[in-house]
Scaffold this active site. Structure first.
Site, PDB file in Angstrom:
ATOM      1  N   THR A 209      23.448  41.554  47.402  1.00  0.00           N
ATOM      2  CA  THR A 209      22.561  41.276  46.262  1.00  0.00           C
ATOM      3  C   THR A 209      22.056  39.836  46.302  1.00  0.00           C
ATOM      4  O   THR A 209      20.952  39.551  45.847  1.00  0.00           O
ATOM      5  CB  THR A 209      23.238  41.579  44.907  1.00  0.00           C
ATOM      6  OG1 THR A 209      24.263  40.632  44.651  1.00  0.00           O
ATOM      7  CG2 THR A 209      23.834  42.973  44.900  1.00  0.00           C
ATOM      8  N   ASP A 210      22.856  38.922  46.844  1.00  0.00           N
ATOM      9  CA  ASP A 210      22.371  37.555  47.060  1.00  0.00           C
ATOM     10  C   ASP A 210      21.229  37.547  48.064  1.00  0.00           C
ATOM     11  O   ASP A 210      20.210  36.867  47.868  1.00  0.00           O
ATOM     12  CB  ASP A 210      23.498  36.667  47.577  1.00  0.00           C
ATOM     13  CG  ASP A 210      24.385  36.134  46.470  1.00  0.00           C
ATOM     14  OD1 ASP A 210      23.875  35.856  45.377  1.00  0.00           O
ATOM     15  OD2 ASP A 210      25.598  35.973  46.702  1.00  0.00           O
ATOM     16  N   ILE A 211      21.406  38.277  49.153  1.00  0.00           N
ATOM     17  CA  ILE A 211      20.372  38.318  50.195  1.00  0.00           C
ATOM     18  C   ILE A 211      19.084  38.926  49.640  1.00  0.00           C
ATOM     19  O   ILE A 211      17.981  38.397  49.844  1.00  0.00           O
ATOM     20  CB  ILE A 211      20.858  39.126  51.406  1.00  0.00           C
ATOM     21  CG1 ILE A 211      22.075  38.448  52.061  1.00  0.00           C
ATOM     22  CG2 ILE A 211      19.742  39.304  52.434  1.00  0.00           C
ATOM     23  CD1 ILE A 211      21.822  37.061  52.563  1.00  0.00           C
TER      24      ILE A 211
END
Length: 395
Positions: free
Chosen positions: A168-170
């Protein structure tokens, strides 16, 4: 050669992964990225490990190349004054402080756009700046759980599983990159910037794609299918004599080729398996039949057979296999950079292959404050003033 974002200046007040990943991409594309941390370095990933190489975290190295480092104490007015001066000559500000923090510091969008009306201001938070969760801290693991991603990852025996990386960060970093470049393009027409409000939660839910659409259409909760696909069969992993492979049959013609290659063409004529819809209905029976057939030979045998029949195939590779993969070597997906402390280091390269404005790798991930003096001198501070800022623990 020219770079796509040459002449753009990015003030990067982010840490950990989503924001730094976004700014690294912008830096790869030629933007000048100034990474801003508290004196001594405040990006947590500098300390996440092992592994470390000469005290440098491999995690930090993965998302911070092509940046200059400026340390600033934002809690002091002299530090905030530095940011305001930089804003005047910058195109983009990115931050991932909790909702309301930048406003408390006097560095919110409404304040900074007064200084520079053309500024593109990107806020990255766990849950966004509106809604009942806006004040919650957001970490990738929490977002994977709350977004539904973990409920569909794993299989019927494993229970909910976390994705292997902070996906989800990516995703949020990529969305931030898209939004920033869109806002820069719009600014060319309007002359003014805008604010981008991005959340990990929204980005994760957007990644549900067909699984989310399936649920919205039917109201049926999706099950955990492991390597299997919710809408396509056979589209999964199979064991062979010496390891696992993945078969991705996307249409009925490919299925007929597959079963013919396996010596069972009659399966392609069976009403239970003739169409993809029928195969989805009867996936358990078909998967068991195919699994027994794949166990008869080794991976290399099936790879050659699938290539001849143009059946989508891939072995499940380890990181060692990936590192040695000639395709990735030819695509320059592993690069080496010289780091002032870590020395010669291997880093994953950019997937962006632009023919006219290729990406560049011009500087290794910086040590905290490595460029503070040069950046400050560029915006009008003289040597005595810079020394005073150091002595006052402003930088």
């Amino acid at each position: 050669m020219e770079t796509a974002l040459k002449g753009r200046r990015i003030l990067d007040l982010t840490r950990v992964l989503a924001g730094p990943y976004c700014s690294m991409i912008l830096g790869d594309l030629g933007a000048e990225v100034i990474k801003i941390e508290a004196p001594g370095g405040s990006d947590e990933t500098r300390f996440w490990g092992p592994p470390f190489k000469n005290g440098v975290s491999s995690y930090f190295l993965c998302a911070n190349r092509n940046k200059r480092s400026l340390t600033v104490n934002l809690k002091k007015p002299e530090g905030r004054e530095i940011i305001e001066k930089l804003v005047r000559t910058s195109d983009v500000v990115i931050h991932n402080f909790k909702t309301g923090t930048m406003e408390k510091l006097g560095l919110g969008y409404d304040r900074l756009k007064e200084i520079h009306p053309g500024l593109v201001y990107c806020s990255i938070t766990g849950f966004g700046e509106t809604g009942p969760y806006r004040d919650r801290p957001g970490y990738d693991f929490i977002i994977q759980a709350m977004s539904g991603l973990m409920s569909i990852t794993g299989d019927e025996h494993s229970g909910p599983q976390k994705f292997g990386v902070a996906i989800t960060d990516i995703l949020t970093g990529l969305y931030a990159c898209i939004g920033i470049q869109a806002a820069l393009l719009e600014r060319e027409a309007s002359g003014t910037g805008q604010k981008i409000d991005l959340s990990l939660f929204d980005s994760a839910v957007s990644a549900l794609v067909n699984i989310g659409s399936n649920y919205l259409m039917t109201g049926e909760l999706p099950s955990r299918l492991g390597s299997r696909h919710a809408n396509i069969v056979p589209y999964q992993s199979f064991s062979t004599k010496d390891g696992e492979i993945v078969i991705a049959v996307g249409n009925d013609r490919q299925f007929m080729k597959l079963v013919s290659m396996l010596g069972q063409p009659s399966l392609g004529l069976d009403p239970k398996f003739r169409t993809n819809a029928a195969r989805v209905e009867n996936r358990k029976e078909l998967s068991a039949i195919l699994q027994n057939l794949f166990l008869q030979e080794k991976k290399s045998f099936w790879e050659n057979a699938c290539q001849k029949q143009e059946i989508p195939f891939g072995p499940i590779q380890t990181m060692e296999d990936v590192r040695k993969d000639q395709q990735l070597k030819d695509r320059e997906m592993f690069i080496r950079m010289q780091h002032p402390k870590a020395g010669d280091t291997a880093i994953i390269g950019s997937p962006l292959k632009l023919s006219k404005t290729p990406v560049s790798y011009h500087s290794s991930p910086p040590e905290p404050g490595a460029d503070s003096a040069s950046i400050l001198s560029e915006i009008g501070y003289d040597e005595d003033e810079i020394q005073q800022l150091k002595q006052g623990e402003i930088i």
